[in-house]
Design an enzyme around this catalytic site. Structure first.
Site, short mmCIF file in Angstrom:
data_model
loop_
_atom_site.label_atom_id
_atom_site.label_comp_id
_atom_site.label_asym_id
_atom_site.label_seq_id
_atom_site.Cartn_x
_atom_site.Cartn_y
_atom_site.Cartn_z
N MET A 124 0.74 -1.35 -0.07
CA MET A 124 -0.18 -0.19 -0.04
C MET A 124 0.85 1.28 0.09
O MET A 124 1.76 1.24 0.62
CB MET A 124 -0.91 0.08 1.30
CG MET A 124 -1.98 -0.97 1.37
SD MET A 124 -2.88 -1.17 2.70
CE MET A 124 -1.92 -2.01 3.84
N ASN A 144 4.59 3.82 2.99
CA ASN A 144 4.41 2.56 2.30
C ASN A 144 4.38 1.25 3.02
O ASN A 144 5.23 1.28 3.79
CB ASN A 144 5.38 2.49 0.92
CG ASN A 144 5.22 3.44 -0.04
OD1 ASN A 144 4.52 4.40 0.05
ND2 ASN A 144 6.08 3.30 -1.07
N GLU A 145 3.46 0.51 3.04
CA GLU A 145 3.25 -0.78 3.60
C GLU A 145 4.15 -1.80 2.24
O GLU A 145 3.44 -2.25 1.39
CB GLU A 145 1.75 -1.10 3.74
CG GLU A 145 1.17 -0.37 4.74
CD GLU A 145 1.70 -0.44 6.38
OE1 GLU A 145 2.25 -1.56 6.49
OE2 GLU A 145 1.15 0.05 7.17
N LEU A 146 5.18 -2.36 2.82
CA LEU A 146 5.92 -3.01 2.00
C LEU A 146 5.49 -4.38 1.93
O LEU A 146 5.11 -4.99 3.02
CB LEU A 146 7.51 -2.95 2.40
CG LEU A 146 8.02 -1.57 2.50
CD1 LEU A 146 9.34 -1.41 3.02
CD2 LEU A 146 8.00 -0.65 1.05
#
Length: 579
Positions: free
Chosen positions: A308, A375-377
């Site tokens: 995300m 940022n959701e990695l």
């Protein structure tokens, strides 16, 4: 004697193998440093000391591009490393250039954020010599990279037994089970392998059975079926005899991403909040650094997982804070990120996920006027590079481990004589999978997220004095007009900034041999509509220079000569033209 010679020979062989290849033996792959001075393997994870060593090596190898320091200490006394990346020889004072702040790993188990942040610093320095775009970028901009802002929790996650979701925070003093001792236990590693997996026990009335398509997996039986197993939860022991396993370790933790000074709520409203905003020393160090660097115009915080690109607000109460002008900037950058981050979606926290108060994302934007993403990695899309993985495989996670990781990410089920449950079996995925990238995908996704941060930074203001013109008014008076253009997407002040007067206005100064009698902002040049500044006419204050736009100013000068127009913007940098 013979043994010592063999040891010395082995050490020499290792040293020789570690030396970079001769340039004549290498062929550059597009977009990658061909023979880096700092040889970092990006398919693995580094503890806090390891991150620090890489930072030191980058700064030593590129003294004109990188400066290494610490911005403070963690709760347990570890340094919060900082790399400042810019062209120190060109572009003037680095702290006058538009800045991009990057951090990662605020949650202990979200480890790849540190590697992604550090990869950005490494790539910029290693690519500078032969990449014109990077040369121009670092002449104009400065990157502030803090790989981990939770080094205590990172080292706890890496060096102690954990599963993929523990621990979340650094270990603050908490008596989780009310026995008068704080943080007395981590999870109980029954088999001593450093991973906390799952426990199952055979039970003819259980609600689970072994998946016939993959015996490692447990599936729930239907309402009319009998199972063979019961799941007992995560691996561990009921240390204090209250019927709950492992609550002595991490049942409750304070969350460092509920500690920031915007929208903060106490723990009974926002679970995980600590004493008061910035009660975590790590967050307080970041806050103080940001206040000392008003040139920071953009920010990125790396988390995991889910694929995300997140922006605020965290709570619906702040919907009005993110006004239309700023949302348009967010949308343009976020949607561009979707194009080169496969499987990632641009989302809004409160709207698409849940409400979260006291988050870093909101403090940076709402409190400081800085356009910020989290940022959701890692996303399961990356396993088979398609959204329809479940159409191809019944369980894509197990299939990915089987076919691409060769079952390296899974601890096989094995019997164990539990002191409380009797004969059980323990097994499951290791802590380095399901949330963390597997090695061969780590560098690839780090590069793409680095590119997103570079695009974000590139979008910060770039100012130019585009025009200086003179008109003779007679009687020794001159009218001097200047146009200052912003060539990038971001304005010099976000709308949140101008609304709350977070940062001072931009200054546009005329230097000349004559006397400046009046200064004014030009509202409409065609209709000659202006607003005069009543004091200090030589330096005109403008509230904002819009992204991909311009402002026009005008002075009335007695006398003539050369004119120098200088622009000084905290987040937009400086620009000068003499005519």
């Amino acid at each position: 004697m013979k043994r010592n010679i063999l040891i010395a020979f082995a050490a020499l062989a290792f040293t020789t193998a570690a030396v970079a290849q001769s340039p004549s033996q290498l062929f550059k792959a597009a977009g990658s440093p061909v023979n880096p001075k700092v040889a970092v393997v990006w398919n693995r994870y580094y503890d806090h000391a390891g991150l620090g060593e890489i930072c030191k090596k980058i700064a030593a190898a590129y003294p004109d591009l990188a400066k290494f320091e610490t911005i403070g200490k963690s709760y347990e006394g570890r340094d919060l490393w900082l790399l400042t990346i810019t062209d120190f020889k060109k572009g003037g004072d680095p702290n006058r250039k538009p800045g991009m702040y990057i951090d990662g790993n605020i949650h202990s188990n979200e480890i790849q954020g540190a590697e992604f942040a550090l990869y950005t610093a490494w790539y910029l320095t290693e690519s500078f010599a032969d990449t014109k775009f990077i040369q121009e970028l670092l002449e104009d901009k400065v990157f502030y990279v803090v790989p981990t802002i939770n080094p205590d929790g990172r080292d706890s996650y890496i060096h102690k037994p954990n599963n993929a979701s523990s621990p979340r925070s650094g270990l603050k003093p908490v008596d989780n089970d009310g026995d008068g001792l704080v943080n007395e236990d981590t999870y109980d590693d029954l088999d001593g392998d450093g991973n906390i997996t799952l426990m199952r026990r055979k039970n003819p009335n259980g609600r689970y059975k072994i998946d016939p398509k993959d015996p490692r997996n447990m599936i729930q039986v239907g309402p009319d079926e009998k199972g063979d197993y019961e799941l007992l939860g995560i691996e561990g022991i009921d240390n204090d005899g209250d019927g709950r396993v492992n609550e002595d370790g991490y049942t409750f933790e304070y969350d460092p991403n509920r500690d920031w000074g915007w929208g903060w709520q106490p723990n009974y409203i926002q679970n995980g909040a600590y004493k008061y905003p910035f009660s975590f020393p790590e967050n307080r160090a970041v806050m103080e650094f940001v206040f000392k660097h008003p040139n920071i115009a953009a920010a990125q915080s790396f988390h995991n997982a889910g694929g995300m690109i997140l922006r605020g607000p965290g709570g619906i109460e702040d919907v009005g804070t993110y006004n239309a002008q700023d949302v348009a900037v967010y949308d343009a950058i976020g949607k561009k990120g979707e194009e080169f981050l496969p499987g990632y979606k641009y989302l809004v926290v409160y709207k698409d996920l849940y409400s979260a108060y006291g988050g870093e994302l909101d403090w940076f934007y709402a409190g400081r006027g800085i356009y910020t993403y989290s940022n959701e990695l890692w996303t399961p899309y990356l396993m088979f590079m398609k959204d329809g993985s479940r159409d191809q495989f019944d369980n894509p996670t197990y299939s990915f481990d089987r076919y691409l990781l060769f079952q390296d990410a899974f601890v096989p089920w094995k019997e164990y004589n539990h002191p409380q449950y009797g004969k059980i079996e323990i097994g499951g995925f290791k802590k380095n999978f399901t949330r963390a990238h597997p090695g061969f995908l780590l560098e690839s996704d780090a590069h793409r997220n680095m590119a997103f941060s570079v695009y974000h930074c590139y979008s910060t203001p770039k100012l130019e004095v585009q025009e200086i013109s003179e008109k003779d008014l007679g009687d020794g008076l001159k009218e001097v007009t200047a146009v200052i253009a912003n060539q990038r997407l971001m304005p010099t002040h976000s709308s949140q900034d101008t609304k709350n007067k977070i940062e001072r206005p931009d200054y546009i100064t005329l230097s000349t041999g004559g006397k400046v009698l009046a200064g004014m902002r030009v509202e409409n040049r065609d209709l000659n509509l202006t607003t005069e500044q009543q004091t200090n006419p030589q330096t005109i204050e403008v509230p904002n220079i819009p992204g991909l736009g311009a402002v026009t100013v005008k002075w009335i000068v007695q006398g003539g000569g050369k004119y120098t127009v200088s622009v000084d913007s905290k987040k937009g940098g400086v620009a000068t033209l003499t005519k």
